[in-house]
Design a protein around this motif. Structure first.
Motif, PDB file in Angstrom:
ATOM      1  N   LEU A  96       0.866  -1.185   0.000  1.00  0.00           N
ATOM      2  CA  LEU A  96       0.000   0.000   0.000  1.00  0.00           C
ATOM      3  C   LEU A  96       0.898   1.230   0.000  1.00  0.00           C
ATOM      4  O   LEU A  96       1.559   1.527   1.007  1.00  0.00           O
ATOM      5  CB  LEU A  96      -0.888  -0.021   1.248  1.00  0.00           C
ATOM      6  CG  LEU A  96      -1.705   1.241   1.509  1.00  0.00           C
ATOM      7  CD1 LEU A  96      -2.729   1.473   0.403  1.00  0.00           C
ATOM      8  CD2 LEU A  96      -2.399   1.158   2.867  1.00  0.00           C
ATOM      9  N   LEU A 151       1.387   4.838   0.443  1.00  0.00           N
ATOM     10  CA  LEU A 151       0.656   5.961   1.041  1.00  0.00           C
ATOM     11  C   LEU A 151       1.243   7.273   0.546  1.00  0.00           C
ATOM     12  O   LEU A 151       2.460   7.403   0.390  1.00  0.00           O
ATOM     13  CB  LEU A 151       0.763   5.880   2.566  1.00  0.00           C
ATOM     14  CG  LEU A 151       0.075   4.654   3.186  1.00  0.00           C
ATOM     15  CD1 LEU A 151       0.665   4.347   4.548  1.00  0.00           C
ATOM     16  CD2 LEU A 151      -1.432   4.860   3.267  1.00  0.00           C
ATOM     17  N   VAL A 202      -5.781   5.562   9.190  1.00  0.00           N
ATOM     18  CA  VAL A 202      -6.355   4.211   9.125  1.00  0.00           C
ATOM     19  C   VAL A 202      -7.880   4.255   9.016  1.00  0.00           C
ATOM     20  O   VAL A 202      -8.488   3.279   8.596  1.00  0.00           O
ATOM     21  CB  VAL A 202      -5.936   3.347  10.339  1.00  0.00           C
ATOM     22  CG1 VAL A 202      -4.435   3.107  10.316  1.00  0.00           C
ATOM     23  CG2 VAL A 202      -6.364   3.962  11.658  1.00  0.00           C
ATOM     24  N   ASN A 259      -9.992   4.866   4.876  1.00  0.00           N
ATOM     25  CA  ASN A 259      -8.924   4.768   3.889  1.00  0.00           C
ATOM     26  C   ASN A 259      -9.245   3.583   2.961  1.00  0.00           C
ATOM     27  O   ASN A 259      -8.879   2.439   3.236  1.00  0.00           O
ATOM     28  CB  ASN A 259      -7.565   4.573   4.580  1.00  0.00           C
ATOM     29  CG  ASN A 259      -6.432   4.688   3.586  1.00  0.00           C
ATOM     30  OD1 ASN A 259      -6.608   4.377   2.404  1.00  0.00           O
ATOM     31  ND2 ASN A 259      -5.283   5.139   4.046  1.00  0.00           N
ATOM     32  N   LEU A 280      -6.523   1.131   1.977  1.00  0.00           N
ATOM     33  CA  LEU A 280      -6.106   0.237   3.062  1.00  0.00           C
ATOM     34  C   LEU A 280      -7.101  -0.920   3.213  1.00  0.00           C
ATOM     35  O   LEU A 280      -6.714  -2.084   3.367  1.00  0.00           O
ATOM     36  CB  LEU A 280      -5.991   1.034   4.377  1.00  0.00           C
ATOM     37  CG  LEU A 280      -5.700   0.229   5.645  1.00  0.00           C
ATOM     38  CD1 LEU A 280      -4.344  -0.465   5.565  1.00  0.00           C
ATOM     39  CD2 LEU A 280      -5.754   1.129   6.887  1.00  0.00           C
ATOM     40  N   PRO A 334       2.222  -1.388   4.389  1.00  0.00           N
ATOM     41  CA  PRO A 334       2.011   0.046   4.126  1.00  0.00           C
ATOM     42  C   PRO A 334       3.370   0.726   3.983  1.00  0.00           C
ATOM     43  O   PRO A 334       4.245   0.540   4.832  1.00  0.00           O
ATOM     44  CB  PRO A 334       1.275   0.542   5.373  1.00  0.00           C
ATOM     45  CG  PRO A 334       0.902  -0.685   6.159  1.00  0.00           C
ATOM     46  CD  PRO A 334       1.896  -1.735   5.775  1.00  0.00           C
ATOM     47  N   LEU A 371      -1.009   1.708  13.068  1.00  0.00           N
ATOM     48  CA  LEU A 371      -0.848   0.486  12.274  1.00  0.00           C
ATOM     49  C   LEU A 371      -0.378  -0.664  13.157  1.00  0.00           C
ATOM     50  O   LEU A 371      -0.844  -1.791  13.041  1.00  0.00           O
ATOM     51  CB  LEU A 371       0.140   0.724  11.129  1.00  0.00           C
ATOM     52  CG  LEU A 371      -0.393   1.554   9.958  1.00  0.00           C
ATOM     53  CD1 LEU A 371       0.742   1.967   9.020  1.00  0.00           C
ATOM     54  CD2 LEU A 371      -1.472   0.790   9.173  1.00  0.00           C
TER      55      LEU A 371
END
Ligand code: FAD
Length: 439
Positions: A5, A7, A13, A16, A19, A31, A60
C-alpha cells in the motif's frame, strides 16, 4: 500473496479505502511511505509530516501491521518492495497535481512491466476530480456555484470502515518514521501537532463549535473555524468523513466544496500555479524585492496585513480572512506578482497544497479561469469589519498591543505614533471596491 500500500496524502487508518482493499480477505499488507527528495518541504511541514507518520505507525502497529519507510522515488521503492515481498498488487490513492499524475503514470508503466496489479483508491477530495461534470459536456467546472450544485447533487461514496486487524507480510520490519527526518522535535506551542489522532480529536472538538460557523467564520480574532486544513492536506482526516460528520452544516460543507472545486480545477489545468489565464490591468507586476520582503516578514506597516503574516510565521496557518487581506494587499496594493505570494504561502503554510493555494491566489489576483477578474479590496475596511475591536492585530503585533480598540488599525491617525512600529508608506487605500464578502 501480500499487497503493498503506497501511502501519499492518506496518512490515516480511518476511511482509507485503499487500506481496506489492501487488507481484503485477510491479505497481508505492507504500508509504505516514501520520503521523496524531489518534494521540498519546509521545516514546519516536515515536522507535521514526521508527526503524522509516527502517529500512523502507532495506529498500524495497534492493528497488527507496520509502516515501512524508504527514501527515494516512490515508484521505484514501491516496485522494489513488491519484489522483495513477492507481492503481486500495489494500491495507491489518486491525486491531481501534475507531479502526482506523472508519478501515477510512471507507477502504472512500472507495474505493467513487472506484471503487478495496480489498484487506485479515491483521492483527497469528497468527490473525485472529473466526477461532478457539467451536463452540457466538458471535463471540469470553471465557476464555483454550478460546481457546488453538481457536487451537492451527487451520491458520495460510503465512508470506509477502519480494518479491525491487519496482517503483516512475513520478513517485514517497520521503521521509526522519526528517524527519517532531522530533529522534528521542539514544536512551538502555537503550531498544530501532526497526525490522525490529533486530527480526529479536532474533529470531535469541532462538533461543539461547528454550529456557529455560518456567523462566526469571518471573526478573525474569535478563531471560529475548524483548523482542519493541515489534517485534510496530509489526509490525516478524510474529507469524505468530515463532510459526513457535518452534513447538516451547509456553510461549512460549502467551504469543503471549495476544496474539491480547486482540486478538479487543478486536474483540468495542471499549470494552475504558474499560468495567467486572464490578463488584467495588474498583470504588469512591480519589481520590488524590498516590498516583497516586508510583506513576508509582516512589516508592511499596515497592521491587519502584518498581523496575518505574523500569524503565518508563528503558527504555520492563517485565518482565511487574513489570507484574503494579505494576498489582496500583495497583488493590488504592492502590485507584486501573485506567484511570489503563492510561493511564500506554499513554503510556510502547513496546509499548503497546489490546488487550494494556487486556486485561491488566482481568485484573489483575478488571473484565474473564472469570470471576475476585477476583485479589489480595502484592507482597512476589511479590518474594521472582520476585526472590529482590533483584537486580531493585538494578538499578533506586539508593538501595537498597547493601543486600545479599533484605533489599532490606523496607527497613522493617532496623536502619538507607536514606537517600534514603522507605519506604512502605502495608506489603507479606498480607491478599489471592496467585494470580498460572501467568501
Ligand atoms: P474552515 O473554514 O474550517 O473550512 C473547512 C475546510 O474547508 C478547510 O480546512 C479547507 O479544507 C476547506 N476550505 C475552506 N475555505 C477554502 C477555500 N477558500 N478554498 C479551498 N478550500 C477551502 N487552503 C488550503 O487548504 N491550502 C492552501 O494552500 C490554501 N491557500 C490559500 C491561499 C489564499 C490566498 C487564500 C485566500 C486561501 C487559501 N486557502 C488554502 C483556503 C482557506 O484559507 C483555508 O483552507 C482555511 O483558512 C483553512 O482553515 P480551516 O481549516 O479552519 O477552514
Amino acid at each position: 500473496d501480500p499487497a503493498v500500500l503506497l501511502l501519499t496524502r492518506d496518512l490515516r487508518v480511518h476511511d482509507n479505502p485503499a487500506l481496506v482493499e489492501a487488507a481484503r480477505g485477510g491479505r497481508a499488507v505492507a504500508p509504505l511511505f516514501v520520503v521523496d527528495p524531489a518534494i521540498t518541504v519546509s521545516e514546519p511541514r516536515r515536522r507535521f509530516l514526521a508527526e503524522s507518520l509516527a502517529d500512523l505507525q502507532t495506529s498500524l502497529r495497534r492493528l497488527g501491521a507496520d509502516l515501512v519507510m524508504r527514501v527515494g522515488d516512490p515508484v521505484v521503492e514501491a516496485v522494489r518492495l513488491a519484489g522483495q515481498l513477492d507481492a503481486r498488487t500495489i494500491l495507491c490513492a489518486e491525486d491531481v497535481s501534475r507531479y502526482a499524475r506523472n508519478r501515477q503514470r510512471r507507477l502504472a508503466r512500472a507495474c505493467e512491466r513487472e506484471r503487478i496489479d495496480l489498484w487506485w483508491g479515491p483521492g483527497p477530495t469528497v468527490v473525485p476530480a472529473g466526477e461532478a461534470l457539467p451536463a452540457g459536456g466538458g471535463d471540469h467546472y470553471k465557476i464555483f456555484t454550478p460546481y457546488h450544485r453538481a457536487w451537492s447533487g451527487r451520491r458520495w461514496r460510503a465512508v470506509a470502515e477502519r480494518p479491525e486487524v491487519l496482517r503483516l507480510p512475513s520478513g517485514l520490519d517497520g521503521d521509526d518514521p522519526l528517524r527519517f527526518f532531522d530533529d522534528p522535535s521542539g514544536r512551538p506551542a502555537a503550531v498544530a501537532a501532526g497526525g490522525e489522532s490529533e486530527g480526529r480529536r479536532r474533529v470531535r472538538r469541532w462538533r461543539g463549535h461547528a454550529a456557529g460557523y455560518g456567523d462566526g467564520h469571518d471573526d478573525m480574532a474569535g478563531d471560529r473555524t475548524s483548523r482542519l486544513s493541515p489534517y485534510l492536506h496530509f489526509g490525516c482526516v478524510s474529507a469524505r468523513e468530515v463532510v459526513a460528520e457535518f452534513a447538516g452544516n451547509e456553510a461549512f460543507v460549502r467551504q469543503m466544496c471549495w476544496r474539491d472545486f480547486y482540486h478538479q480545477l487543478l486536474a483540468a489545468f495542471p499549470d494552475l500555479a504558474t499560468r495567467v489565464y486572464r490578463a488584467t490591468a495588474a498583470d504588469d507586476w512591480a519589481d520590488d524585492p524590498q516590498a516583497l520582503d516586508a510583506w513576508r516578514q509582516g512589516r508592511t506597516g499596515v497592521p491587519i496585513v502584518d498581523a496575518g503574516m505574523r500569524q503565518l510565521a508563528a503558527e504555520g496557518w492563517m485565518h482565511n480572512r487574513a489570507r484574503l487581506i494579505t494576498a489582496g494587499f500583495l497583488v493590488k496594493k504592492l502590485g507584486l506578482d501573485w506567484r511570489a505570494g503563492l510561493a511564500w504561502f506554499g513554503e510556510r503554510l502547513l496546509d499548503a497544497d497546489v490546488a487550494n493555494n494556487a486556486g485561491n491566489w488566482q481568485w484573489v489576483a483575478g488571473t484565474g479561469t473564472d469570470a471576475r477578474p476585477h476583485r479589489g479590496f480595502n484592507p482597512i475596511r476589511q479590518a474594521r469589519r472582520y476585526d472590529p475591536d482590533g483584537d486580531f492585530v493585538r494578538q499578533h503585533v506586539p508593538e501595537l498591543a498597547h493601543i486600545e480598540g479599533p484605533a489599532v488599525h490606523e496607527p497613522w491617525l493617532l496623536p502619538r505614533r507607536p514606537s517600534g512600529y514603522r507605519i506604512s508608506p502605502v495608506d489603507g487605500g479606498s480607491a478599489v471596491e471592496d467585494v470580498f464578502e460572501g467568501r
